[in-house]
Every structure is written in C-alpha cells, then in structure tokens.
Write an enzyme that holds these catalytic residues in place. Structure first.
Site, mmCIF file in Angstrom:
data_model
loop_
_atom_site.group_PDB
_atom_site.id
_atom_site.type_symbol
_atom_site.label_atom_id
_atom_site.label_comp_id
_atom_site.label_asym_id
_atom_site.label_seq_id
_atom_site.Cartn_x
_atom_site.Cartn_y
_atom_site.Cartn_z
ATOM 1 N N ARG B 14 0.707 -1.248 0.025
ATOM 2 C CA ARG B 14 0.161 0.037 -0.152
ATOM 3 C C ARG B 14 0.631 1.195 0.094
ATOM 4 O O ARG B 14 0.477 2.306 -0.353
ATOM 5 C CB ARG B 14 -0.935 0.126 1.180
ATOM 6 C CG ARG B 14 -0.252 0.012 2.705
ATOM 7 C CD ARG B 14 -1.417 -0.260 3.630
ATOM 8 N NE ARG B 14 -0.687 -0.552 4.772
ATOM 9 C CZ ARG B 14 -1.143 -0.096 6.164
ATOM 10 N NH1 ARG B 14 -2.150 0.752 6.008
ATOM 11 N NH2 ARG B 14 -0.465 -0.640 7.128
ATOM 12 N N SER B 41 -5.692 4.109 6.266
ATOM 13 C CA SER B 41 -5.238 2.549 6.019
ATOM 14 C C SER B 41 -4.789 2.308 4.639
ATOM 15 O O SER B 41 -3.735 1.684 4.498
ATOM 16 C CB SER B 41 -6.705 1.655 6.339
ATOM 17 O OG SER B 41 -7.363 1.868 7.457
ATOM 18 N N GLU B 62 -19.419 3.946 -0.413
ATOM 19 C CA GLU B 62 -18.490 3.438 -1.368
ATOM 20 C C GLU B 62 -19.303 3.617 -2.872
ATOM 21 O O GLU B 62 -18.556 3.863 -3.843
ATOM 22 C CB GLU B 62 -18.391 1.894 -1.338
ATOM 23 C CG GLU B 62 -17.516 1.869 -0.056
ATOM 24 C CD GLU B 62 -18.031 1.928 1.425
ATOM 25 O OE1 GLU B 62 -19.262 1.855 1.335
ATOM 26 O OE2 GLU B 62 -17.279 1.942 2.274
ATOM 27 N N PHE B 87 -14.726 -4.177 0.068
ATOM 28 C CA PHE B 87 -15.781 -3.119 -0.161
ATOM 29 C C PHE B 87 -15.736 -2.381 -1.631
ATOM 30 O O PHE B 87 -16.850 -2.231 -2.198
ATOM 31 C CB PHE B 87 -15.836 -1.903 0.804
ATOM 32 C CG PHE B 87 -15.608 -2.497 2.249
ATOM 33 C CD1 PHE B 87 -16.407 -3.628 2.667
ATOM 34 C CD2 PHE B 87 -14.808 -1.872 3.045
ATOM 35 C CE1 PHE B 87 -16.329 -4.100 3.896
ATOM 36 C CE2 PHE B 87 -14.653 -2.304 4.525
ATOM 37 C CZ PHE B 87 -15.422 -3.516 4.727
ATOM 38 N N HIS B 113 -5.864 -3.711 1.162
ATOM 39 C CA HIS B 113 -5.834 -4.865 1.939
ATOM 40 C C HIS B 113 -6.514 -6.144 1.431
ATOM 41 O O HIS B 113 -7.441 -6.692 1.812
ATOM 42 C CB HIS B 113 -6.954 -4.481 3.218
ATOM 43 C CG HIS B 113 -6.200 -3.379 3.984
ATOM 44 N ND1 HIS B 113 -5.497 -2.501 3.663
ATOM 45 C CD2 HIS B 113 -6.538 -3.262 5.379
ATOM 46 C CE1 HIS B 113 -5.018 -1.545 4.725
ATOM 47 N NE2 HIS B 113 -5.670 -2.045 5.818
ATOM 48 N N ASP B 121 -8.706 -8.644 11.544
ATOM 49 C CA ASP B 121 -9.932 -8.200 11.320
ATOM 50 C C ASP B 121 -11.092 -9.331 10.844
ATOM 51 O O ASP B 121 -12.130 -9.083 10.911
ATOM 52 C CB ASP B 121 -10.013 -7.157 10.132
ATOM 53 C CG ASP B 121 -9.776 -5.487 10.674
ATOM 54 O OD1 ASP B 121 -9.670 -5.565 12.050
ATOM 55 O OD2 ASP B 121 -9.652 -4.623 10.050
ATOM 56 N N ARG B 171 -2.011 -4.798 3.043
ATOM 57 C CA ARG B 171 -1.746 -4.091 4.270
ATOM 58 C C ARG B 171 -0.444 -4.488 4.837
ATOM 59 O O ARG B 171 0.566 -3.782 5.366
ATOM 60 C CB ARG B 171 -2.822 -4.409 5.466
ATOM 61 C CG ARG B 171 -2.678 -3.458 6.579
ATOM 62 C CD ARG B 171 -3.595 -3.863 7.711
ATOM 63 N NE ARG B 171 -3.251 -5.021 8.148
ATOM 64 C CZ ARG B 171 -2.402 -5.332 9.468
ATOM 65 N NH1 ARG B 171 -1.936 -4.254 10.220
ATOM 66 N NH2 ARG B 171 -2.304 -6.587 9.767
#
Ligand SMILES: Cc1ncc(C[n+]2csc(CCOP(=O)(O)OP(=O)(O)O)c2C)c(N)n1
Lengths: 299, 321
Positions: B14, B41, B62, B87, B113, B121, B171
C-alpha cells in the site's frame, strides 16, 4: 502538467463552438408545441420498438423540454463542446424522452428514432454514452446518476468552469440509498452548479410510490440534506423556467426541483397507471394517444 | 531476471500505491484521489496532505464514491478511488460495472488490504474475491503487483492506461522481491526463474513463496520456471501457453479464491489453447478468519511447502517423458 478545461467566462460564449445555443427564454407556446411533438415522438418510437417506458417519459416531458429548448447551453452539432451544460438521465429508462429531445435539437436525425431498441441501433434500450450523441453517461441501473453529476460538478468547480450540471431522477428511484449518499455529498461539497430534478409522478413500476415504499416528505428530506428546494407543478413551463432560473442563481448549495407531475401525462388512459410504466402501446392505442395529443394542439 | 531467495526486505504494497500517487499528483494536474474514510489505512492520506484540493474523502459511502469518480473522469480528471478491496469490488460492483466499465470511463480502482493481509479483522475484511469480480468486466484491466516496487510501477502504469483499471495491494509488509530496474508491462508476465520441468505462476505477494518452492524443488533436481503474473487481465496468454508447451505442467499460486482468480484465468487459457496438467494453490472455496497474516497463510496452505507438493503432483500427472 496537462492543461485542464478552458476557463469559460459568461454563458455559452461560443468561442469554440459557433453553433452553440445560448439559453434564451423562448415563448411558452413554442415550448408547449415542442412538448406535444416530443410526446408524439416518444409514443411512436416506443410503439415501433414494441417495448419501452412511456409513463415516466411523458411525466418528465416538460422538465426535459424546458431544459433542452429553453435553458441549456449546448451545441447539438458539437456534443462534446467544452462549454456545454450537462444533462444526466439518472432514470435511464426514460431514454425515449431523451432521444426525442436530442433528435429534435439536432444531435442526430429523427429517422433513427424508429430503430429504438433494435439490433445495431444507436438508440439502446437505456442510454449509452458511446452510441448516442448527446448522452453524457450510460445509465439504466437506477440510483447512480446523481453521484456522477456530483463528480462532474466537483470537477467543474476545480476547473473554475461555469458549466452547469442537471440530473433527472424518478421518485421511486429515490428509494435507492446511493441517491442519499450523493445528496449528502453534493451539499457537503457545496455544488451550486448542480440541479437535481425529481420527477415526482407518484407511481413506480409495481404501483403507487406511497404504497410500495413511501419517500415523502420530499421537500423536507432534500432540505434536511442541505439542498435549496423548489416545489413546482412539473407541467407548467412558467414554473419550470422560473425554477431553473432560481437554481442557477442559488449560491453555496445545490438545488433540487421537486416537480409534481402525472405519470403518463397527456394520454388519458396512461395517466397515473402503473401498467403504463413499461409497456408499448399497440396500433390502436397509439392511434388513440396521438389523436388525443392532436386534440390538445387544437385547444 | 533471476532472484535469489535469500533474505528480502519487507514493506507493505500500500505504501507503493501512495508513493506513486504522490509522484503522479506532481506530474499531472488531472490526478484526483477519492477515499471512503480509510485514507489512513490505504495511505492516500499522504496525497490528501500534499494535494488537498484534489482529494475527496467521500465518507463511508462506496457506491457514491464510484459514481463521483465517474463524474470526475467525465470532467477530464483521472480519479484513483481507494478503499478496502472487499468493499470496493463488492459493495460497489454494479457501479463499477454499469457506470464505469460499460462507459469505458478512465477511473482507477485501488483495492487495499487484498487477500489475507488484513489478518485479525477477519473474514468480513479479507478481500478474496476481487480478482474474480473485476476480471469478468469487459474493458477492465486487473493488476496484482508482487511487492512495494512493483506496486509503484503498477499504479503508474494504470494512470497511463485509458480506461478502468483495478490494482490490488495489501496491508501487511511483504518481501521486496522485484527490483527497481525490472520492467513492468501490463499484460506481460515476468520470469523470475528459468526451468523446464514445471512452471509456477504466482500473482501478488505469492512470488516469494513460489521462488522458495522452486529453490526447494531445485535441490531435488527439479527445475521450475517461476512467472510473476502481475497482470491478471489482459492475461499473458503467450507466456502461459509457452510454459505449458515447454514445461508440460503448471501450478498457480494466489492469495485469493482459486475459483475465478488467477487459477481460473490460467485454466481457461490452457483449456482453449494447450491443455496441460495443472494445480491451483489458493483459498479453496472458503471464507477466511482472524489471525496474523503469516499464520493465516500457513493455515490456508499458501506456503512454499504446499506449492512444492502441488508441483510434485503435477509432475506425477505429466507421466514419464
Ligand atoms: C437498480 C435498479 N433496480 C430496478 C430497476 C428496474 N426499474 C426500472 S424503472 C423502475 C421504476 C422506477 O420508478 P420511478 O423512479 O418512479 O420512475 P418513473 O415513474 O419516473 O418512470 C424500476 C424498478 C432498475 N432499472 N434499476
């Protein structure tokens, strides 16, 4: 650094486009005449196609006619003219209304209208930005157009351009959550170059909006989302033109025009009838509808 | 290209995404970045700080973010939309399909991610289906860079493409296997090891375990070719077919569902062009769970040992030469 859009001063200054139509105020009778013709084209084209959406095309007719023939800065012979105002049909199923307006304005020849929904046609069942001159963005999946309009509005703001963005929505369409995401963001980004028109005809596909999933109170809702709201009779050209004018003068927030309309307006047997949301008239029905519209012309 | 498997420095991909965005932002006024309350993030916060006028935090919305990006592209900008890949690709798929892909709009999708990299998570946040969801869309380019350096290149390459591009990054820190001087051409696989006995095709951060597996195989006299398939679409059909012809069998490795991902894409290609024995290493039609990324990779079989075992099975299926 790549150059961005030329800064446009004044309205439709025609620097790059000699044919640009400046938004002037045509006589109301002229607009009414145009609306009658657009209704004829809508019905004839849907009849020829054998399918399509007359109800919402007829209810939004005055909203669209006032826009294309009274308000918009555009150049039908140069659809990508940088100085143009943008019209987005978020309720893409009323493509017949948009196509009739575009043809009448001169974006393409009216002879195309009879090819609606046919294989190879430039007129798809729902608007396609690459096939139809004058269509700004492809649509058909409800609830997405206002977001695109927000992006255009925000982009034009960065470019300090004067172009305006108009987006037409159905009242049933407002059940889509994305519309309210977009409403929130338009106010947040203070997109006063954006005007949303809600064709509040009170009927969606399955029946009355109030019975399916109520969306009222519309004025309060849009106002609560930070919009300047104008509620009008959506078939009254005087009120429509005044509303567009007020929207253009409104600074610091986007404007929502809640246009109270009649679904299927102009054809008595289609009016307020959900069954005419997405059905083509047969030969006899077309004859009756056209006769009724001609009668209207004589009145 | 040849890479030793010794020790690689670790860095999250990232960071490569935002590093490239900063450079692109300096070079081109048309670059705008959108995020959905995950700018910390995805690391696009760096772009926000540097170019506040060209950054939009869209809040947790989104679908609207994708439409907004579409509109910005119509106004002449090159929007990079970033949020968690799960997402981005799932929540807003219809927006990506009908508004962006159908219109061929110049919108770049930065899926953060990806894979199991979000670890603790758990399944809700682990993106294991984005390659499938995006690669079925006509006109979409799908990039899955292997490491930090390659993510920089992929992001820059995406900006140069006219049309929608999905870029997947992660990530957790992953080994920096590729080098700054390695070429990056969309649709052209990079060979990181030559071999004639079998081909291991990896995508994303699976390049490191793939190379380790190849080393292990070599110590037993089996020479594996290792291809880094950083572009899932358009697939490097030529490299896949050549691998099948020259090495007789393949193993695909991905931190993604084997159905419809790299494994799916390679299998489709082989069936039509040059059928050959093949095994797919990846997530086998199941959701993830909480755990550290390396523990999860172990637990879901995304290891050099599993790749090696799959390679041996393929070689067995090839039969005697
Ligand atoms: C996302 C999505 N869901 C469902 C449909 C099918 N559909 C087309 S028109 C329509 C009803 C629209 O009602 P409204 O917004 O009130 O439009 P109008 O009455 O103005 O025609 C539906 C459900 C669609 N096009 N897109």
């Amino acid at each position: 650094m790549k150059p961005l859009r030329m800064k446009i001063t004044g309205s439709g200054n025609g620097i790059e486009s000699k044919n640009a139509v400046e938004g002037s105020s045509p006589a109301i009778p002229e607009l009414e005449k145009t609306a009658r013709k657009i209704r004829r084209l809508i019905l004839t084209m849907i009849h020829a196609a054998g399918s399509g959406h007359p109800g919402g095309s007829l209810s939004a007719c005055e909203l669209a006619v006032a826009l294309y023939f009274g308000v918009l800065r555009h150049d039908p012979r140069n659809p990508s003219w940088e100085g143009r105002d943008y019209v987005l049909f978020s309720k893409g199923h009323v493509a017949p209304l948009q196509y009739a307006c575009l043809a009448h304005a001169g974006y393409f020849d009216e002879s195309h209208l009879k090819t609606l929904r046919k294989l190879g046609s430039i007129l798809q069942g729902h608007p396609n930005m690459h096939k139809t001159p004058g269509v700004e963005v492809s649509s058909g999946s409800l609830g997405q157009g206002l977001s695109v309009a927000c992006g255009l509005g925000a982009g034009l703001k960065i470019q300090k351009a004067q172009n305006r963005v108009y987006c037409i929505l159905g009242d049933g369409e407002l059940q889509e959550g994305q519309v309210w995401e977009a409403a929130m963001s338009a106010a947040h980004f203070k997109l006063d170059n954006l005007c949303a028109m809600v064709d509040a005809n009170g009927v969606q596909l399955d029946g009355p909006v109030a019975d399916i999933m109520g969306v009222e109170p519309l004025v309060d809702k849009w106002r609560a989302f930070g919009w300047h709201v104008i509620e009008i009779d959506g078939h009254d050209f005087n009120r429509i033109l005044a509303a567009y004018g007020e929207a253009e003068k409104t600074a610091g927030k986007p404007t929502a025009i809640i246009a109270r309309t009649v679904k299927g307006k102009g054809v008595s047997f289609m009016e307020n009838r959900a069954e005419w949301h997405g059905k083509a008239p047969n030969d006899e029905e077309l004859r009756a509808a056209l006769a009724e519209l001609e009668g209207g012309a004589a009145r | 290209m040849s890479a030793s498997v010794a020790r690689f420095e670790m860095k999250p991909t990232r960071f490569g995404y935002s590093e490239a965005l900063l450079a692109l932002g300096r070079e081109d006024d048309r670059i705008v970045v959108l995020d959905a309350d995950l700018a910390k993030s995805t690391t696009t916060e760096r772009f926000k700080e540097r170019f506040p006028g060209r950054f939009f935090d869209m809040g947790i919305a989104e679908q609207n973010m994708l439409g907004m990006a579409a509109g910005l592209s119509l106004a002449g900008f090159v929007p990079f939309v970033s949020t968690y890949g799960v997402f981005l690709s799932g929540r807003a798929w219809d927006q990506i399909r009908t508004t962006i892909s159908y219109g061929g709009l110049n919108v770049k999708l930065g899926g953060a991610h990806g894979g199991l990299s979000v670890g603790p998570d758990g399944a809700t946040h682990q993106a294991l289906e984005e390659i499938t969801l995006t690669r079925v869309l006509p006109g979409m380019t799908v990039l899955v860079p292997a490491d930090y350096q390659e993510t920089i290149k992929a992001t820059r390459a995406a900006a140069a493409v006219k049309g929608p591009v999905y870029i997947r990054f992660g990530r957790a820190p992953v080994p920096m296997v590729t080098r700054p001087e390695d070429p990056f051409m969309i649709g052209k696989a990079n060979t990181y090891r030559e071999g004639g006995d079998i081909t291991i095709i990896s995508t994303g951060a699976m390049l490191a375990p793939a190379l380790r597996a190849a080393d292990n195989l070599a110590s037993r006299g089996i020479q594996a070719r290792v291809l880094n398939m950083h572009t899932i679409k358009p697939l490097d059909v030529d490299a896949v077919v050549r691998a099948a012809k020259e090495t007789g069998g393949l193993v695909t490795v991905e931190e993604h569902q084997i159905n419809g991902g790299l494994g799916g894409a390679v299998a489709e290609c082989l069936v039509e062009n040059f059928p050959a024995p093949m095994e797919r290493v990846g997530i086998r039609d199941t959701f993830g769970e909480s755990g550290e990324p390396d523990e999860l990779q172990e637990s879901y079989g995304l290891t050099a040992e599993e790749i090696e075992a799959a390679a041996r099975r393929v070689i067995e299926r090839k039969g005697p030469r």
